[in-house]
Design a protein around this motif. Structure first.
Motif, PDB file in Angstrom:
ATOM      1  N   THR A 199       0.836  -1.206   0.000  1.00 40.78           N
ATOM      2  CA  THR A 199       0.000   0.000   0.000  1.00 40.78           C
ATOM      3  C   THR A 199       0.873   1.260   0.000  1.00 40.78           C
ATOM      4  O   THR A 199       0.602   2.213  -0.728  1.00 40.78           O
ATOM      5  CB  THR A 199      -0.899   0.005   1.254  1.00 40.78           C
ATOM      6  OG1 THR A 199      -1.809  -1.082   1.134  1.00 40.78           O
ATOM      7  CG2 THR A 199      -1.674   1.300   1.379  1.00 40.78           C
ATOM      8  N   ASP A 257      -6.802  -5.807  -2.841  1.00 36.68           N
ATOM      9  CA  ASP A 257      -6.572  -6.464  -1.551  1.00 36.68           C
ATOM     10  C   ASP A 257      -7.863  -6.498  -0.742  1.00 36.68           C
ATOM     11  O   ASP A 257      -8.263  -5.513  -0.140  1.00 36.68           O
ATOM     12  CB  ASP A 257      -5.462  -5.726  -0.781  1.00 36.68           C
ATOM     13  CG  ASP A 257      -4.993  -6.516   0.430  1.00 36.68           C
ATOM     14  OD1 ASP A 257      -5.590  -7.571   0.716  1.00 36.68           O
ATOM     15  OD2 ASP A 257      -4.020  -6.093   1.074  1.00 36.68           O
ATOM     16  N   GLN A 290      -7.293  -6.214   3.346  1.00 38.15           N
ATOM     17  CA  GLN A 290      -6.750  -4.946   3.818  1.00 38.15           C
ATOM     18  C   GLN A 290      -6.959  -3.909   2.724  1.00 38.15           C
ATOM     19  O   GLN A 290      -6.008  -3.300   2.230  1.00 38.15           O
ATOM     20  CB  GLN A 290      -5.262  -5.085   4.167  1.00 38.15           C
ATOM     21  CG  GLN A 290      -5.008  -5.944   5.383  1.00 38.15           C
ATOM     22  CD  GLN A 290      -5.522  -5.300   6.670  1.00 38.15           C
ATOM     23  OE1 GLN A 290      -5.068  -4.244   7.084  1.00 38.15           O
ATOM     24  NE2 GLN A 290      -6.512  -5.923   7.301  1.00 38.15           N
ATOM     25  N   ASP A 350      -7.719  -0.549   0.883  1.00 36.83           N
ATOM     26  CA  ASP A 350      -7.480   0.848   1.234  1.00 36.83           C
ATOM     27  C   ASP A 350      -8.603   1.718   0.685  1.00 36.83           C
ATOM     28  O   ASP A 350      -9.072   2.624   1.344  1.00 36.83           O
ATOM     29  CB  ASP A 350      -6.157   1.325   0.607  1.00 36.83           C
ATOM     30  CG  ASP A 350      -4.978   0.562   1.160  1.00 36.83           C
ATOM     31  OD1 ASP A 350      -4.715   0.686   2.358  1.00 36.83           O
ATOM     32  OD2 ASP A 350      -4.324  -0.181   0.398  1.00 36.83           O
ATOM     33  N   ASN A 352      -2.964  -2.731  -6.816  1.00 36.23           N
ATOM     34  CA  ASN A 352      -2.481  -3.329  -5.573  1.00 36.23           C
ATOM     35  C   ASN A 352      -3.096  -4.725  -5.452  1.00 36.23           C
ATOM     36  O   ASN A 352      -4.158  -4.991  -6.017  1.00 36.23           O
ATOM     37  CB  ASN A 352      -2.851  -2.459  -4.373  1.00 36.23           C
ATOM     38  CG  ASN A 352      -1.995  -2.774  -3.155  1.00 36.23           C
ATOM     39  OD1 ASN A 352      -1.104  -3.619  -3.206  1.00 36.23           O
ATOM     40  ND2 ASN A 352      -2.261  -2.106  -2.054  1.00 36.23           N
TER      41      ASN A 352
HETATM   42 MG   LIG Z   1      -1.989  -2.919   2.022  1.00 34.07          MG
END
Ligand SMILES: [Mg+2]
Ligand SMILES: Nc1ncnc2c1ncn2[C@@H]1O[C@H](COP(=O)(O)OP(=O)(O)O)[C@@H](O)[C@H]1O
Length: 424
Positions: free
Chosen positions: A107, A130, A133, A135, A199
């Motif tokens: 991240t 992700d 997690q 964002d 990501n």
């Molecule tokens: Mg992350």
């Protein structure tokens, strides 16, 4: 408190905390701080304030927050080289995908790349893959956001569209993750960004993880894959040898999080997307429920002959029954009972599992709401399915335009804390 730091040093701040630059110059992941604007560091996160010119910072620390002064810049030089390499690629849009283990700086590296690029006047899309997690979007979703402004934390972006997977780890929903990422990538390209930074989750070890990541890379077709250096990544790197990859360093000062911290970071994500939520009553006949177990709630004709036979055999009067390819799904009243012998016999005769849900068992399940154009409208928490009145009660900020509801596997309590699922 005021803290003064000399040029060339870094202040590491572990949240929950907030920091304001009073004087001097400092950067966070390539973001040049503005004087007197406040930066929030969430609980479970660490932010490095790299001082470029003697700086005074006003720091306020929440519970268990800490600060530490270290020499030099904690952003590895290889991150800057990676940015330079990316900037030389001429195709537009340029797609870059980031791979790394859990807590390896994925991240932070995405934030850094994005900041560097937008400061050069580029339009950047962050495609957040992700689930656990996330964002940008809510937890359990894949999402994207397009931006031209730098920032300290990708959490400050709002998802422009999202794909709900409904679980926190990709291992349980590989096909869905691949499908969702492919759909969102195609959509994000229509926004004509200069760069797409993708990501990914931190599941990189073992054959299944490697196969899944290779599949993902094949679908996304990035122009470059950045791999955050770590031995555990070697088999994956080997499997990606037909792609352009660049290995970058793992920051020395990274902050590892335990399961509990990861869970509480996710909970901040639920809170972010359930602000101003109210309980909405949605008539089941107005929407499509995507889960096959509940899809049949919409039918107006009552039970089929076959369903009645199954019920007779099980000796139950269910609130709901659905016969699926590999199982029979029944919902029965609280305190009702089914003879285990009957279940066993039914399973043997039909060659299908019988899955029983008691009324009330739906409470707390995370859900996603979509419009009829398949646009993600938001998440909600299922409070109740009223089988007699055929109404779903969902705690959500979405108040209109719902056409599809997807019920996830994660369960939240009234305070939006995750409740561990029975049997893992
Ligand atoms: Mg992350
Ligand atoms: N260069 C760095 N200096 C200081 N802290 C960092 C640095 N890179 C990452 N961190 C911190 O380490 C933690 C893990 O990094 P993160 O980017 O969230 O990893 P991942 O996305 O791979 O899980 C975060 O709190 C992050 O702010």
């Amino acid at each position: 408190m005021h803290i003064t730091i000399e040029t060339g040093k870094t202040l590491l701040v572990d949240g929950p905390a907030s920091v304001t630059l009073v004087s001097g110059k400092a950067e966070v992941f390539g973001y040049v701080l503005k004087q007197m604007s406040r930066v929030v560091i969430r609980d479970g996160k660490r932010m490095p304030f790299a001082v470029k010119e003697n700086a005074t910072l006003e720091v306020s620390l929440g519970e268990n927050a800490t600060v530490e002064e270290v020499e030099g810049d904690t952003v590895p030089p290889s991150w800057e080289e990676a940015y330079k390499k990316l900037a030389t690629l001429q195709t537009r849009p340029t797609i870059a995908l980031v791979l790394g283990a859990v807590d390896s700086g994925k991240t932070s590296f995405c934030t850094y790349l994005m900041n560097k690029l937008v400061m050069e006047g580029r339009k950047v899309a962050i495609l957040d893959g992700d689930l656990g997690q996330s964002d940008v979007g809510p937890p359990c979703t894949l999402s994207y956001s397009v931006t031209t402004k730098p920032l300290t934390d990708l959490f400050n972006l709002e998802a422009e569209n999202a794909y709900f997977v409904g679980v926190t780890s990709p291992g349980k929903a590989l096909d869905k993750v691949i499908e969702g990422m492919t759909l969102l990538k195609d959509e994000v390209l229509k926004r004509s960004p200069d760069y797409v930074v993708v990501n990914t989750d931190g599941w990189v070890e073992g054959e299944d993880a490697v196969n899944y990541k290779v599949q993902l890379v094949e679908k996304i077709r990035p122009h470059i894959v950045f791999c955050i250096q770590n031995e555990t990544l070697n088999p994956l790197l080997e499997a990606l040898k037909n792609f352009t990859t660049l290995t970058i360093d793992y920051p020395q000062t990274i902050k590892q999080r335990n399961r509990e911290k990861r869970k509480s970071l996710r909970e901040l994500g639920y809170v972010k997307y359930l602000k101003n939520a109210k309980v909405q009553s949605i008539p089941i006949s107005w929407v499509r429920i995507e889960n096959t177990e509940f899809a049949g709630l919409n039918k107006t004709l009552g039970m089929t002959k076959r369903e009645r036979e199954i019920c007779n055999f099980l000796g139950i009067k269910p609130l709901h029954i659905a016969e699926l390819k590999n199982k029979i799904f029944v919902v029965i009243g609280k305190g009702r009972w089914i003879n285990p012998e009957k279940i066993k016999e039914t399973e043997e005769t039909l060659g299908k599992k019988v899955e029983v849900l008691w009324k009330g068992g739906e409470e707390g399940l995370l859900t996603a709401l979509y419009s009829d154009e398949k646009k993600f409208l938001g998440i909600g928490v299922l409070r109740e399915i009223d089988y007699t009145r055929k109404v779903m009660k969902i705690f959500t900020p979405v108040s209109s335009g719902v056409s599809t509801v997807v019920i996830g596997k994660v369960r939240l309590d009234k305070n939006l804390r995750e409740i561990p699922l029975a049997g893992g």
